[in-house]
Design a protein around this motif. Structure first.
Motif, PDB file in Angstrom:
ATOM      1  N   GLY A   1       0.805  -1.212   0.000  1.00 30.49           N
ATOM      2  CA  GLY A   1       0.000   0.000   0.000  1.00 30.49           C
ATOM      3  C   GLY A   1       0.835   1.257   0.000  1.00 30.49           C
ATOM      4  N   GLY A   2       0.160   2.413  -0.085  1.00 32.38           N
ATOM      5  CA  GLY A   2       0.828   3.708  -0.012  1.00 32.38           C
ATOM      6  C   GLY A   2       1.923   3.874  -1.049  1.00 32.38           C
ATOM      7  N   ASP A   3       3.005   4.522  -0.623  1.00 31.33           N
ATOM      8  CA  ASP A   3       4.101   4.812  -1.545  1.00 31.33           C
ATOM      9  C   ASP A   3       4.907   3.579  -1.933  1.00 31.33           C
ATOM     10  N   HIS A   4       4.600   2.433  -1.335  1.00 33.15           N
ATOM     11  CA  HIS A   4       5.266   1.195  -1.768  1.00 33.15           C
ATOM     12  C   HIS A   4       4.777   0.773  -3.158  1.00 33.15           C
ATOM     13  N   ILE A   5       3.611   1.247  -3.538  1.00 26.87           N
ATOM     14  CA  ILE A   5       3.095   0.952  -4.883  1.00 26.87           C
ATOM     15  C   ILE A   5       3.795   1.894  -5.857  1.00 26.87           C
ATOM     16  N   PRO A   6       4.372   1.391  -6.948  1.00 21.55           N
ATOM     17  CA  PRO A   6       5.032   2.283  -7.914  1.00 21.55           C
ATOM     18  C   PRO A   6       4.077   3.364  -8.419  1.00 21.55           C
ATOM     19  N   VAL A   7       4.609   4.547  -8.661  1.00 22.69           N
ATOM     20  CA  VAL A   7       3.802   5.660  -9.149  1.00 22.69           C
ATOM     21  C   VAL A   7       3.079   5.269 -10.441  1.00 22.69           C
ATOM     22  N   SER A   8       3.784   4.574 -11.332  1.00 18.82           N
ATOM     23  CA  SER A   8       3.178   4.176 -12.608  1.00 18.82           C
ATOM     24  C   SER A   8       1.926   3.337 -12.387  1.00 18.82           C
ATOM     25  N   ALA A   9       1.973   2.423 -11.406  1.00 20.32           N
ATOM     26  CA  ALA A   9       0.830   1.565 -11.124  1.00 20.32           C
ATOM     27  C   ALA A   9      -0.304   2.345 -10.469  1.00 20.32           C
ATOM     28  N   ARG A  10       0.039   3.328  -9.618  1.00 16.67           N
ATOM     29  CA  ARG A  10      -0.996   4.151  -8.981  1.00 16.67           C
ATOM     30  C   ARG A  10      -1.744   4.980 -10.019  1.00 16.67           C
ATOM     31  N   LEU A  11      -1.008   5.510 -10.990  1.00 15.62           N
ATOM     32  CA  LEU A  11      -1.651   6.280 -12.059  1.00 15.62           C
ATOM     33  C   LEU A  11      -2.575   5.384 -12.876  1.00 15.62           C
ATOM     34  N   MET A  12      -2.091   4.190 -13.206  1.00 12.58           N
ATOM     35  CA  MET A  12      -2.901   3.280 -14.008  1.00 12.58           C
ATOM     36  C   MET A  12      -4.140   2.827 -13.248  1.00 12.58           C
ATOM     37  N   ALA A  13      -4.042   2.675 -11.925  1.00  6.38           N
ATOM     38  CA  ALA A  13      -5.192   2.241 -11.144  1.00  6.38           C
ATOM     39  C   ALA A  13      -6.372   3.202 -11.328  1.00  6.38           C
ATOM     40  N   VAL A  14      -6.102   4.499 -11.241  1.00  7.59           N
ATOM     41  CA  VAL A  14      -7.167   5.492 -11.431  1.00  7.59           C
ATOM     42  C   VAL A  14      -7.688   5.449 -12.870  1.00  7.59           C
ATOM     43  N   ALA A  15      -6.766   5.423 -13.828  1.00  9.35           N
ATOM     44  CA  ALA A  15      -7.158   5.419 -15.238  1.00  9.35           C
ATOM     45  C   ALA A  15      -7.980   4.182 -15.577  1.00  9.35           C
ATOM     46  N   ASP A  16      -7.554   3.020 -15.077  1.00  8.52           N
ATOM     47  CA  ASP A  16      -8.197   1.755 -15.426  1.00  8.52           C
ATOM     48  C   ASP A  16      -9.587   1.656 -14.809  1.00  8.52           C
ATOM     49  N   VAL A  17      -9.708   2.039 -13.542  1.00  8.66           N
ATOM     50  CA  VAL A  17     -11.012   1.944 -12.883  1.00  8.66           C
ATOM     51  C   VAL A  17     -12.001   2.931 -13.491  1.00  8.66           C
ATOM     52  N   TYR A  18     -11.553   4.162 -13.732  1.00  4.36           N
ATOM     53  CA  TYR A  18     -12.455   5.132 -14.359  1.00  4.36           C
ATOM     54  C   TYR A  18     -12.969   4.590 -15.688  1.00  4.36           C
ATOM     55  N   ASP A  19     -12.062   4.057 -16.497  1.00  2.00           N
ATOM     56  CA  ASP A  19     -12.489   3.577 -17.813  1.00  2.00           C
ATOM     57  C   ASP A  19     -13.409   2.373 -17.702  1.00  2.00           C
ATOM     58  N   ALA A  20     -13.141   1.498 -16.732  1.00  8.54           N
ATOM     59  CA  ALA A  20     -14.020   0.344 -16.540  1.00  8.54           C
ATOM     60  C   ALA A  20     -15.425   0.788 -16.136  1.00  8.54           C
ATOM     61  N   LEU A  21     -15.518   1.841 -15.342  1.00  4.65           N
ATOM     62  CA  LEU A  21     -16.818   2.315 -14.887  1.00  4.65           C
ATOM     63  C   LEU A  21     -17.636   2.957 -16.006  1.00  4.65           C
ATOM     64  N   ILE A  22     -16.969   3.782 -16.835  1.00  9.92           N
ATOM     65  CA  ILE A  22     -17.743   4.544 -17.823  1.00  9.92           C
ATOM     66  C   ILE A  22     -17.942   3.790 -19.139  1.00  9.92           C
ATOM     67  N   SER A  23     -17.244   2.674 -19.306  1.00  9.98           N
ATOM     68  CA  SER A  23     -17.262   2.006 -20.610  1.00  9.98           C
ATOM     69  C   SER A  23     -18.416   1.033 -20.741  1.00  9.98           C
ATOM     70  N   ARG A  24     -19.017   1.063 -21.900  1.00  8.54           N
ATOM     71  CA  ARG A  24     -20.079   0.125 -22.235  1.00  8.54           C
ATOM     72  C   ARG A  24     -19.447  -1.215 -22.614  1.00  8.54           C
ATOM     73  N   ARG A  25     -20.023  -2.281 -22.108  1.00  7.54           N
ATOM     74  CA  ARG A  25     -19.570  -3.623 -22.445  1.00  7.54           C
ATOM     75  C   ARG A  25     -20.753  -4.414 -22.992  1.00  7.54           C
ATOM     76  N   VAL A  26     -20.480  -5.533 -23.587  1.00  9.15           N
ATOM     77  CA  VAL A  26     -21.572  -6.325 -24.161  1.00  9.15           C
ATOM     78  C   VAL A  26     -22.481  -6.868 -23.066  1.00  9.15           C
ATOM     79  N   TYR A  27     -22.009  -6.887 -21.811  1.00  9.83           N
ATOM     80  CA  TYR A  27     -22.817  -7.392 -20.713  1.00  9.83           C
ATOM     81  C   TYR A  27     -23.276  -6.293 -19.767  1.00  9.83           C
ATOM     82  N   LYS A  28     -22.955  -5.019 -20.052  1.00 13.89           N
ATOM     83  CA  LYS A  28     -23.400  -3.934 -19.171  1.00 13.89           C
ATOM     84  C   LYS A  28     -23.361  -2.607 -19.905  1.00 13.89           C
TER      85      LYS A  28
END
Length: 383
Positions: free
Chosen positions: A291-318
């Protein structure tokens, strides 16, 4: 040597007899141009066919030879033309002044024709050698630049090919790759002056982030279709298998690194992202539970980007979630799921995130392709 191939000498002198004398001396060996003033000399030197060498008098009305030389050397277009002063000024301080201005030689009048011809020939040969080396260096620099661009293009295509391989087996579309790339770069560029991130995020690193981001889910190629393409929630044992995509991705990239036999910055960053983007700020994520700063900055940035995109994106099942609701969920996750400073930056950039999402929105053709993929895998799409 034909007339067109002979070097061109520009003789500059305000005295007609001197111009006639030098033209007669040089005309059998060189193409000769003459100028009876400094102003005219500068015009000829800067023209479409500049001379290969200039013989320049000093004592002239208007612009004297020193000023002409000074202007020639100050102009990028004429600074490499060798200048030989040809003058009646024979004092050593005059010669020193001329050489300091950039002249290659200094000949005093009355001239010795053999000496003048010898010095002209010498400096033309030196210029020819310098031109050859410059042309060769320019060619080599251009070739290095071309090959660098070519390697970068090959690298980019390879990354996208690898990422697309994972995407073809996933319910995400290819535009998910593009969107997350741009989200990550947007966040990183805003954060590079932040006290917590300034030491990590510079322009080179941000370029590597953009290049590496498409590989964040490369490990999904190792997840069975019955789990990867499942349209509903995972059973606990299925989720444990799904979680291994982070380790599979890291291991695949490590294998590529070992095959290359040399460290590659973007692969090191891609490995960080693939392995760490499912970690959470409070330590409740996977695969390591850091947790915290032990997580690489690159991964922390991707976490926000990936979750946001998963939430707003239309999928064939949602259906996709409204932007405002997705933003609220990201905001709620500050300090638990996500680095709070990255969330604060995300909130400041939320309009740009929506613009990226709209620009790379999934098409009906994308959705149809994914529906067919699910049907081929024996899964029943929802909706």
């Amino acid at each position: 040597m034909t007339d067109d191939l002979r070097p061109t000498i520009l003789v500059v002198d305000d005295t007609p007899d001197n111009l006639k004398l030098m033209s007669g001396l040089l005309k059998d060996l060189y193409r000769v141009k003459i100028a009876n003033s400094g102003e005219k000399a500068l015009t000829i030197a800067a023209g479409e066919a500049p001379p290969d060498l200039i013989l320049l008098d000093i004592m002239m009305p208007g612009l004297d030879g020193y000023e002409v030389c000074r202007r020639l050397k100050a102009d990028r277009a004429t600074r490499d033309i060798p200048v030989i002063f040809l003058t009646a000024m024979s004092a050593s301080e005059d010669e020193e002044a001329g050489l300091k201005l950039g002249a290659v030689d200094y000949v005093t009048k009355p001239i010795n024709p053999a000496v003048v011809l010898a010095r002209v020939e010498t400096h033309l040969k030196l210029k020819a050698s310098a031109d050859f080396l410059k042309d060769k260096n320019d060619y080599l620099e251009a070739e290095v630049a071309r090959r660098t661009r070519e390697l970068a293009a090959i690298q980019d295509v390879t990354i996208l090919a690898m990422a697309s391989l994972a995407e073809t087996r996933d319910s995400d579309t290819g535009n998910h790759i593009r969107r997350t790339q741009h989200y990550v770069r947007l966040l990183a560029e805003k954060l590079k002056d932040h006290p917590r991130f300034a030491a990590t995020l510079d322009d080179v690193t941000i370029d590597m982030l953009f290049k590496s981001a498409p590989l964040h889910d490369i490990g999904k190629v190792g997840i069975p279709d019955r789990i990867l393409l499942k349209p509903g929630r995972f059973e606990p044992h299925e989720f444990e298998i799904m979680k291994t995509h982070t380790t599979l991705g890291r291991d695949a990239i490590e294998h590529a690194e070992r095959s290359l036999g040399t460290p590659v910055q973007f692969l090191a960053m891609a490995k960080e992202i693939a392995y760490g983007h499912q970690e959470k700020w409070d330590g409740s994520g996977y695969p390591q539970g850091i947790g915290g700063d032990h997580i690489p900055v690159s991964a922390r940035l991707m976490a926000v980007a990936d979750v946001y995109d998963a939430l707003i994106s239309r999928r064939v099942y949602k259906d996709g979630m409204p932007h405002e609701k997705a933003v609220a969920i990201i905001a709620e996750g500050a300090g638990s799921h996500f680095d709070p400073d990255i969330v604060e930056t995300f909130l400041a950039l939320q309009d740009q995130f929506k613009e990226i999402a709209d620009r790379f929105a999934d098409s009906e053709q994308d959705m149809d392709s994914k529906r067919k993929l699910l049907e081929q895998a024996g899964c029943q799409p929802v909706g």
